[in-house]
Design a protein around this motif. Structure first.
Motif, PDB file in Angstrom:
ATOM      1  N   ASP A   1      -9.273  -0.800  -6.716  1.00  0.00           N
ATOM      2  CA  ASP A   1     -10.142   0.183  -7.350  1.00  0.00           C
ATOM      3  C   ASP A   1     -11.562  -0.348  -7.541  1.00  0.00           C
ATOM      4  O   ASP A   1     -12.162  -0.232  -8.603  1.00  0.00           O
ATOM      5  CB  ASP A   1      -9.549   0.651  -8.680  1.00  0.00           C
ATOM      6  CG  ASP A   1     -10.150   1.978  -9.131  1.00  0.00           C
ATOM      7  OD1 ASP A   1     -10.565   2.767  -8.249  1.00  0.00           O
ATOM      8  OD2 ASP A   1     -10.220   2.227 -10.341  1.00  0.00           O
TER       9      ASP A   1
ATOM     10  N   ASP B   1     -10.022  -0.309  -2.105  1.00  0.00           N
ATOM     11  CA  ASP B   1      -9.362   0.858  -2.688  1.00  0.00           C
ATOM     12  C   ASP B   1      -8.169   0.438  -3.541  1.00  0.00           C
ATOM     13  O   ASP B   1      -7.972   0.945  -4.636  1.00  0.00           O
ATOM     14  CB  ASP B   1      -8.922   1.819  -1.576  1.00  0.00           C
ATOM     15  CG  ASP B   1      -8.337   3.096  -2.123  1.00  0.00           C
ATOM     16  OD1 ASP B   1      -9.034   3.791  -2.904  1.00  0.00           O
ATOM     17  OD2 ASP B   1      -7.172   3.410  -1.779  1.00  0.00           O
ATOM     18  N   TYR B   2      -7.383  -0.510  -3.062  1.00  0.00           N
ATOM     19  CA  TYR B   2      -6.198  -1.011  -3.781  1.00  0.00           C
ATOM     20  C   TYR B   2      -6.581  -1.571  -5.142  1.00  0.00           C
ATOM     21  O   TYR B   2      -5.912  -1.349  -6.130  1.00  0.00           O
ATOM     22  CB  TYR B   2      -5.502  -2.079  -2.932  1.00  0.00           C
ATOM     23  CG  TYR B   2      -4.260  -2.654  -3.558  1.00  0.00           C
ATOM     24  CD1 TYR B   2      -3.027  -2.044  -3.373  1.00  0.00           C
ATOM     25  CD2 TYR B   2      -4.307  -3.816  -4.335  1.00  0.00           C
ATOM     26  CE1 TYR B   2      -1.877  -2.577  -3.935  1.00  0.00           C
ATOM     27  CE2 TYR B   2      -3.164  -4.341  -4.903  1.00  0.00           C
ATOM     28  CZ  TYR B   2      -1.953  -3.717  -4.700  1.00  0.00           C
ATOM     29  OH  TYR B   2      -0.812  -4.239  -5.265  1.00  0.00           O
TER      30      TYR B   2
ATOM     31  N   CYS C   1       0.859  -1.191   0.000  1.00  0.00           N
ATOM     32  CA  CYS C   1       0.000   0.000   0.000  1.00  0.00           C
ATOM     33  C   CYS C   1       0.893   1.238   0.000  1.00  0.00           C
ATOM     34  O   CYS C   1       1.510   1.525  -0.995  1.00  0.00           O
ATOM     35  CB  CYS C   1      -0.953  -0.037   1.191  1.00  0.00           C
ATOM     36  SG  CYS C   1      -2.073  -1.458   1.099  1.00  0.00           S
TER      37      CYS C   1
ATOM     38  N   SER D   1      -0.707   5.289   4.659  1.00  0.00           N
ATOM     39  CA  SER D   1      -1.809   4.419   5.072  1.00  0.00           C
ATOM     40  C   SER D   1      -1.420   3.632   6.310  1.00  0.00           C
ATOM     41  O   SER D   1      -2.221   3.477   7.239  1.00  0.00           O
ATOM     42  CB  SER D   1      -2.183   3.449   3.950  1.00  0.00           C
ATOM     43  OG  SER D   1      -2.705   4.134   2.852  1.00  0.00           O
TER      44      SER D   1
ATOM     45  N   GLN E   1     -15.372  -0.043  -6.341  1.00  0.00           N
ATOM     46  CA  GLN E   1     -16.306   0.898  -5.722  1.00  0.00           C
ATOM     47  C   GLN E   1     -17.573   0.160  -5.333  1.00  0.00           C
ATOM     48  O   GLN E   1     -18.117  -0.594  -6.134  1.00  0.00           O
ATOM     49  CB  GLN E   1     -16.663   2.033  -6.689  1.00  0.00           C
ATOM     50  CG  GLN E   1     -15.464   2.792  -7.209  1.00  0.00           C
ATOM     51  CD  GLN E   1     -14.738   3.539  -6.115  1.00  0.00           C
ATOM     52  OE1 GLN E   1     -15.363   4.113  -5.233  1.00  0.00           O
ATOM     53  NE2 GLN E   1     -13.414   3.509  -6.149  1.00  0.00           N
TER      54      GLN E   1
ATOM     55  N   TYR F   1     -11.577  -2.142   3.488  1.00  0.00           N
ATOM     56  CA  TYR F   1     -11.611  -0.824   2.840  1.00  0.00           C
ATOM     57  C   TYR F   1     -10.360  -0.604   1.978  1.00  0.00           C
ATOM     58  O   TYR F   1     -10.464  -0.201   0.819  1.00  0.00           O
ATOM     59  CB  TYR F   1     -11.725   0.289   3.888  1.00  0.00           C
ATOM     60  CG  TYR F   1     -11.459   1.654   3.320  1.00  0.00           C
ATOM     61  CD1 TYR F   1     -12.432   2.316   2.576  1.00  0.00           C
ATOM     62  CD2 TYR F   1     -10.223   2.270   3.475  1.00  0.00           C
ATOM     63  CE1 TYR F   1     -12.178   3.554   2.023  1.00  0.00           C
ATOM     64  CE2 TYR F   1      -9.965   3.510   2.929  1.00  0.00           C
ATOM     65  CZ  TYR F   1     -10.930   4.147   2.202  1.00  0.00           C
ATOM     66  OH  TYR F   1     -10.675   5.372   1.646  1.00  0.00           O
TER      67      TYR F   1
END
Length: 178
Positions: free
Chosen positions: A172, A169-170, A58, A62, A174, A165
């Motif tokens: 992508d 996000d990693y 990451c 973070s 949604q 979460y």
């Protein structure tokens, strides 16, 4: 620090403090102080393994935000239940290993989805490390009786949620309202 103040170990030092002082210490610097070298060594070991993996996967910001957020949330959880609190980064280490587990499982799943085996398959190694801590977390459920158990469990739970979460996000992904 305990030795410098004339105590034989950390436990007598902590026992000498008032309840209010213990609560204040747990709430303010709890995630940064430890009850001896074994406690510190155990937490540093997990921080090095899980932290290095997650920092590489990451990013450093973070990881730092995660440490502070989970560290303090896990430290405050027993306080809200009436305990005097716990010290150490154990809540963070349990949180990091559940984040590591979620992330390291997502990578081989990504390989399976892509249909091509490549170096991402090596992410199975951290899965085993995460499973060991997950097993410890599950064992806590049957015996949760002290502030440290609450801190460990709460850290693991918050780590799981934040891990999901960060993984979404990693990759992508949604999540939208249906």
């Amino acid at each position: 620090m305990a030795n410098l103040l004339g105590f034989s170990s950390v436990q007598p030092l902590l026992n000498s403090l008032s309840r209010e002082t213990k609560i204040f210490l747990a709430a303010t610097v709890g995630p940064f102080i430890h009850q001896g070298s074994d406690h510190l060594t155990d937490n540093i070991s997990v921080l090095l393994v899980a932290g290095a993996y997650l920092e590489y996967e990451c990013n450093r910001n973070s990881l730092y935000g995660f440490y502070l957020g989970v560290g303090y949330l896990a430290a405050w959880a027993p306080l809200t239940l009436g305990f005097t609190g716990a010290v150490g980064a154990s809540g963070v280490t349990y949180g990091l290993t559940t984040w590591l587990l979620v992330h390291s499982i997502s990578r081989p799943l990504e390989v399976a989805y892509d249909g091509a085996i490549d170096r991402r398959i090596l992410h199975f190694a951290p899965v085993f490390f995460g499973l060991v801590k997950a097993r410890e977390t599950a064992a806590i459920l049957s015996m949760m009786d002290g502030a440290d158990d609450v801190t460990h469990f709460f850290g693991a739970f918050v780590g799981l949620l934040l891990g999901i979460y960060f993984v979404l996000d990693y990759h992508d992904i949604q999540i939208t309202n249906l």
